[in-house]
Write an enzyme that holds these catalytic residues in place. Structure first.
Site, PDB file in Angstrom:
ATOM      1  N   LYS A   9       0.683  -1.228   0.037  1.00  0.00           N
ATOM      2  CA  LYS A   9       0.071   0.026  -0.076  1.00  0.00           C
ATOM      3  C   LYS A   9       0.865   1.261   0.059  1.00  0.00           C
ATOM      4  CE  LYS A   9      -3.848  -2.202   2.224  1.00  0.00           C
ATOM      5  NZ  LYS A   9      -5.022  -2.085   3.281  1.00  0.00           N
ATOM      6  N   TYR A  49     -12.495  -1.472  -3.914  1.00  0.00           N
ATOM      7  CA  TYR A  49     -13.011  -1.612  -2.402  1.00  0.00           C
ATOM      8  C   TYR A  49     -14.564  -1.464  -2.285  1.00  0.00           C
ATOM      9  CZ  TYR A  49      -8.385  -2.032  -0.298  1.00  0.00           C
ATOM     10  OH  TYR A  49      -7.172  -2.162   0.204  1.00  0.00           O
ATOM     11  N   ASN A 112      -2.126   0.043   6.933  1.00  0.00           N
ATOM     12  CA  ASN A 112      -1.641  -1.246   7.454  1.00  0.00           C
ATOM     13  C   ASN A 112      -0.411  -1.916   6.520  1.00  0.00           C
ATOM     14  OD1 ASN A 112      -3.685  -1.991   5.605  1.00  0.00           O
ATOM     15  ND2 ASN A 112      -4.926  -3.019   7.198  1.00  0.00           N
ATOM     16  N   GLU A 126     -10.306 -10.051  -7.652  1.00  0.00           N
ATOM     17  CA  GLU A 126      -9.134  -8.910  -7.587  1.00  0.00           C
ATOM     18  C   GLU A 126      -7.813  -9.116  -8.477  1.00  0.00           C
ATOM     19  OE1 GLU A 126      -9.761  -8.359  -2.762  1.00  0.00           O
ATOM     20  OE2 GLU A 126      -7.891  -9.199  -3.234  1.00  0.00           O
TER      21      GLU A 126
END
Ligand code: IDP
Ligand code: MG
Length: 135
Positions: A9, A49, A112, A126
């Site tokens: 991320k 998402y 995270n 995904e």
């Protein structure tokens, strides 16, 4: 052989720990079947998402995920989905077990460091999301 989608991320990319995370992935025995760096638009982050669209954190999460470059990988292994989730640790770094990536590198429940698919059907969806389109 199973496939899962992993993402480094924006928080982890900014921290310059791409290399450490990829080293861990290889040390754990995964085969990296695909890897690319990209920058999601806000709309693409919303689409990725969409399962969380009714959650209180959806706007903030999709702002964060479109705030910088990410590294997207397909990880392969016998039980790649559950194994990668174990290596990542709990969503919240504050409760993730020592030795997990989120314990090591996560900053908050939102920032995270890494993403991983949670089931075979999610993994397929995904992987298609990032790898179906031509580069
Ligand atoms: P997971 O990434 O461990 O599968 P999910 O519940 O699927 O966790 O949530 C997706 C992502 O949304 C998390 O990785 C995290 O970045 C963010 N998130 C989850 N719960 C919260 C929250 O309570 N506040 C803010 N962000 C959250
Ligand atoms: Mg999830």
């Amino acid at each position: 052989m199973e496939q899962t989608l992993a993402i480094i991320k924006p928080d982890a990319v900014k921290k310059r720990i791409i290399g450490k995370i990829i080293q861990r992935i290889e040390d754990e025995g995964f085969t990296i079947g695909g890897l690319k760096m990209l920058h999601l638009s806000k709309e693409e982050a919303r689409e990725f998402y969409t399962v969380h669209k009714d959650k209180h954190f959806y706007e903030s999460l999709t702002d964060f995920m479109s705030s910088g470059k990410i590294v997207v990988m397909v990880l392969e292994g016998e039980k790649a989905i559950s194994q990668w989730r174990e290596v990542m640790g709990s969503t919240d770094p504050a409760i993730a077990k020592p030795g997990t990536l989120r314990h090591q590198y996560g900053f908050s429940v939102e920032r995270n460091a890494v993403h991983g698919s949670d089931s075979p059907s999610t993994a397929q969806w995904e992987i298609n999301f990032f790898y179906k389109k031509q580069e």
